[in-house]
Design a protein around this motif. Structure first.
Motif, mmCIF file in Angstrom:
data_model
loop_
_atom_site.group_PDB
_atom_site.id
_atom_site.type_symbol
_atom_site.label_atom_id
_atom_site.label_comp_id
_atom_site.label_asym_id
_atom_site.label_seq_id
_atom_site.Cartn_x
_atom_site.Cartn_y
_atom_site.Cartn_z
ATOM 1 N N ILE A 590 44.023 -117.270 -1.985
ATOM 2 C CA ILE A 590 44.276 -115.825 -1.936
ATOM 3 C C ILE A 590 43.242 -115.192 -1.010
ATOM 4 C CG2 ILE A 590 44.388 -113.719 -3.324
ATOM 5 C CD1 ILE A 590 44.798 -115.887 -5.709
ATOM 6 N N LEU A 591 43.704 -114.388 -0.063
ATOM 7 C CA LEU A 591 42.776 -113.778 0.885
ATOM 8 C C LEU A 591 43.393 -112.537 1.496
ATOM 9 C CD1 LEU A 591 43.725 -114.468 4.116
ATOM 10 C CD2 LEU A 591 43.265 -116.764 3.261
ATOM 11 N N ASN A 592 42.528 -111.714 2.068
ATOM 12 C CA ASN A 592 43.000 -110.653 2.947
ATOM 13 C C ASN A 592 42.292 -110.813 4.285
ATOM 14 O OD1 ASN A 592 40.571 -109.544 1.432
ATOM 15 N ND2 ASN A 592 40.813 -107.956 3.017
ATOM 16 N N TYR A 593 43.017 -110.525 5.368
ATOM 17 C CA TYR A 593 42.467 -110.715 6.713
ATOM 18 C C TYR A 593 42.897 -109.552 7.594
ATOM 19 C CZ TYR A 593 41.406 -112.687 11.249
ATOM 20 O OH TYR A 593 40.894 -112.880 12.511
ATOM 21 N N THR A 599 40.475 -100.261 9.408
ATOM 22 C CA THR A 599 41.684 -99.443 9.217
ATOM 23 C C THR A 599 42.902 -100.238 8.778
ATOM 24 O OG1 THR A 599 42.298 -99.686 11.547
ATOM 25 C CG2 THR A 599 40.921 -97.780 10.949
ATOM 26 N N HIS A 600 42.827 -101.555 8.795
ATOM 27 C CA HIS A 600 44.023 -102.334 8.469
ATOM 28 C C HIS A 600 43.627 -103.735 8.022
ATOM 29 C CE1 HIS A 600 47.421 -105.060 9.286
ATOM 30 N NE2 HIS A 600 48.167 -104.035 8.910
ATOM 31 N N THR A 601 44.318 -104.234 6.973
ATOM 32 C CA THR A 601 44.162 -105.622 6.538
ATOM 33 C C THR A 601 45.489 -106.109 5.980
ATOM 34 O OG1 THR A 601 42.753 -107.155 5.297
ATOM 35 C CG2 THR A 601 43.469 -105.164 4.145
ATOM 36 N N GLY A 643 53.006 -113.609 2.769
ATOM 37 C CA GLY A 643 52.214 -112.732 3.600
ATOM 38 C C GLY A 643 52.799 -112.685 4.999
ATOM 39 N N PRO A 644 52.392 -111.711 5.787
ATOM 40 C CA PRO A 644 51.395 -110.696 5.448
ATOM 41 C C PRO A 644 51.973 -109.553 4.612
ATOM 42 C CG PRO A 644 52.190 -110.359 7.679
ATOM 43 C CD PRO A 644 52.861 -111.606 7.185
#
Length: 686
Positions: A590-593, A599-601, A643-644
């Motif tokens: 699990i991740l966010n990139y 301003t955005h992920t 994702g995304p």
């Protein structure tokens, strides 16, 4: 009144006798329910829902039989098991509501336009290796008849003695035959015909098709008709056991749409005679250019198969009014390399570029101007002769196959016309002879098939381009969202995208130029991928391989793929992945990139519920526990990675969130009610 097997026949005879012409003559009888050899028992296990006709002699295995033909012998002086069948009789051997729903749904969905594909263009013949090659001879006679009289079909042959037999603690086995049969089932076929030994639990002494295989088939959009010329494969009237043949029909995820199969011991010679009659009728059209329905085909087959009682042991487990998924219209080749095929066609040589054009036609030979869809051409080299291995001793058996595919692709059909091109692989057989092109095509409403066998193949092109670079390769598991080292379940699909300026070599010449996959460095058992490659639409220079992997062990794996182009340049690439058990629903990676971000992920995660509908909830909290943002999505998981899922860094009111560390909770619920949640951190920079 008291239950009486003659009651149904008496009712049908009443309708038959009252009929004044063909318009009100009864044509089909569907027996919707299982039967039992014991019509009178009140045992709660007994499945005597629709009573059965049992032969007077039930003690001698070779003279005992159960037959639903009894209900269709309607003329005067006919009855019991004597006479000519006057209507098509079929049975659905269901014994509860769930089984009934399964079979009805399969019948209802069988003709769905979503199920169209070139599997409808394939007939598969399987021949046992026993009895001095008798069964392979019989299977090959049938295959040759279809090839000569209905050349639009692609013939697939699985003859046991052509494969290596191995000895195990449980007896002789053909693991490669099991694999070939299971792969053919999952790729689909209009008809699968087996000739040889068998029983209630499977086919052949070497157990090439067992109950465990049948219940794991997942070909629900590619359901064949099975004809099994073998002993008691579909013995439906033993209420203490469910036969392998019944399970073919009852499998909710695949199996077959129908079986013409046996319920008792039978003999090889009359089996083959009936099998021959079947193929004489199954592709015949009436005066209105319509194919017969299953009940008509089986009625004509039995009536033309002599008077021996052997034929009564063949039962139709199906809706007798069902029409097989025959391709409706015709496909015609018009020109090859600009030359009209009605004249002397151009010779196709190694490394030459070939362009084929043609059109779609109706039954009267008129072009189908409104046909706009996709063509699936398969171009084959000359016939090859295979000699069997005499695994059980005796004499070898020779048979011919078209197993060398020069090109398999997709092309657009516009206003009933098509054109496609390809470069002939270097690995063709250089002697001159006739190859063959098989066509299948469909639009949103209908389909068509055809072939052209006047194409001469041999020799080498006079001048060829210079190509010394191998194909480009990209490897994924299940879909192209997969990342190296990601997670799958035990049954993932290998997905390989390939491209090459000259095209991909799929000919399978046996000289080391096969498309292969090597799992976990097992170089002694490469997975041959030739039959699983298909060119992209309107391109011979790119395409993909989709291969189903089965029953992988839990844990880390690596897989290497090798691909050749038509000039015999090769390339390799590999991928690593982790198999997790599909028993428990899990979330991993699990991740966010990017993270940190301004301003955005985008959020990503991996799971083991491919094919499920997932309800995804992402909640972002401050470190003090205040909820600032909720993201809610529903996705159909085509792969193992989601994702995304984008976020612009604003809260639920559209305001910017201050810089700092935040906690987010990912909660995912499947359509089966399974729920998993995980917590991670993200950082916002302003």
């Amino acid at each position: 009144g008291a239950p009486d097997v003659a009651g149904i026949r008496t009712m049908m005879k009443m309708f038959y006798d009252r009929a004044t012409g063909e318009h009100d003559m009864p044509r089909y009888l569907l027996l919707f329910g299982d039967g039992s050899y014991d019509n009178t028992s009140e045992d709660s296990r007994n499945t005597n829902f629709i009573l059965t006709y049992q032969s007077p002699n039930s003690l001698n295995p070779t003279y005992s039989f159960v037959t639903d033909d009894f209900f269709g012998l309607l003329d005067e002086q006919e009855g019991g098991s004597s006479g000519l069948v006057d209507l098509g009789v079929g049975r659905l051997p269901v014994k509860n509501e769930a089984e009934a729903a399964t079979v009805v749904n399969k019948i209802y969905n069988y003709h769905s336009n979503d199920n169209m594909g070139d599997w409808r263009n394939t007939i598969c013949f399987i021949g046992d290796d026993e009895d001095y090659n008798t069964h392979m001879h019989q299977a090959d006679e049938l295959a040759t008849y279809v090839e000569n009289n209905y050349p639009g079909f692609i013939i697939s042959k699985i003859y046991l003695d052509a494969y290596q037999q191995i000895t195990t603690s449980a007896g002789e086995r053909y693991p490669d035959v099991n694999e070939a049969v299971n792969q053919r089932i999952n790729k689909g076929a209009l008809i699968i015909n087996y000739t040889g030994h068998g029983g209630e639990s499977g086919l052949a002494h070497e157990r090439i098709m067992e109950i465990n295989d049948i219940i794991n088939w997942e070909n629900d959009k590619k359901l064949p008709l099975f004809l099994t010329a073998t002993c008691e494969f579909s013995r439906f009237d033993d209420y203490e056991h469910t036969s392998a043949g019944e399970l073919v029909l009852l499998n909710p995820d695949g199996g077959g749409i129908a079986l013409l199969s046996t319920t008792r011991l039978v003999y090889s010679a009359p089996n083959h005679a009936l099998n021959v009659r079947f193929f004489e009728f199954v592709f015949e059209k009436n005066q209105d250019q319509e194919y017969g329905r299953l009940g008509d085909i089986i009625r004509l087959t039995k009536n033309a198969s002599g008077s021996e009682v052997n034929k009564r042991s063949f039962t139709l487990l199906a809706d007798p009014a069902l029409l097989l998924n025959y391709p409706k219209y015709s496909i015609k080749a018009v020109a090859i390399n600009g030359r009209d095929v009605s004249g002397e066609s151009d010779t196709i040589r190694a490394l030459s570029k070939v362009t084929v054009s043609g059109l779609m036609e109706d039954d009267q030979g008129n072009k189908l101007e409104s046909f706009n869809g996709t063509l699936y051409p398969s171009v084959f080299d000359k016939l090859s002769v295979i000699t069997t291995l005499t695994n059980d001793g005796g004499s070898p058996f020779n048979f011919s196959v078209r197993n060398r595919t020069l090109f398999k692709g997709k092309a657009s059909v516009i206003n009933g016309e098509f054109t496609f091109s390809f470069i002939v692989p270097k690995d063709i057989s250089y002697n001159y002879g006739y190859g063959k092109i098989n066509f299948y095509g469909h639009d949103q409403l209908t389909d068509a098939s055809g072939s052209f066998a006047g194409i001469v193949i041999g020799g080498s092109a006079d001048s060829v381009a210079n190509d010394s670079e191998g194909p480009g390769i990209r490897i994924f598991m299940n879909d192209d969202n997969f990342v190296f080292g990601g997670t799958t379940d035990e049954n993932p699909k290998l997905l390989v995208y390939v491209h090459d300026s000259s095209g991909i070599n799929t000919i399978g010449s046996g000289i080391g130029h096969d498309l292969t996959a090597i799992l976990d460095d097992n170089n002694m058992n490469p997975i041959v991928l030739n039959d699983y490659y298909e060119s992209d639409k309107d391109s011979y220079q790119s395409g993909k391989i989709v291969y189903p992997l089965r029953n992988l062990e839990v844990g880390p794996h690596k897989l290497k793929v090798k691909v050749w182009d038509v000039y015999n340049n090769s390339s390799e690439d590999y991928i690593e992945f982790i198999v997790t058990s599909s028993e428990d629903f899990i979330l991993k990676n699990i991740l966010n990139y990017p993270n940190p971000f301004t301003t955005h992920t985008s959020f990503y995660f991996e799971h083991n519920r491919t094919g499920s509908t997932l309800d995804i909830l992402i909640q972002i909290f401050t470190v003090s526990g205040k909820l600032v943002k909720t993201i809610d999505r529903q996705v159909i998981a085509t792969g193992y990675r989601c994702g995304p899922i984008d976020w612009d860094g604003l809260d639920d009111f559209g305001s910017r969130i201050g810089r700092g560390v935040y906690i987010y909770r990912l909660k995912v619920r499947t359509d089966q009610g399974e729920t998993v949640e995980k917590f991670e951190k993200l950082v916002i920079l302003r």
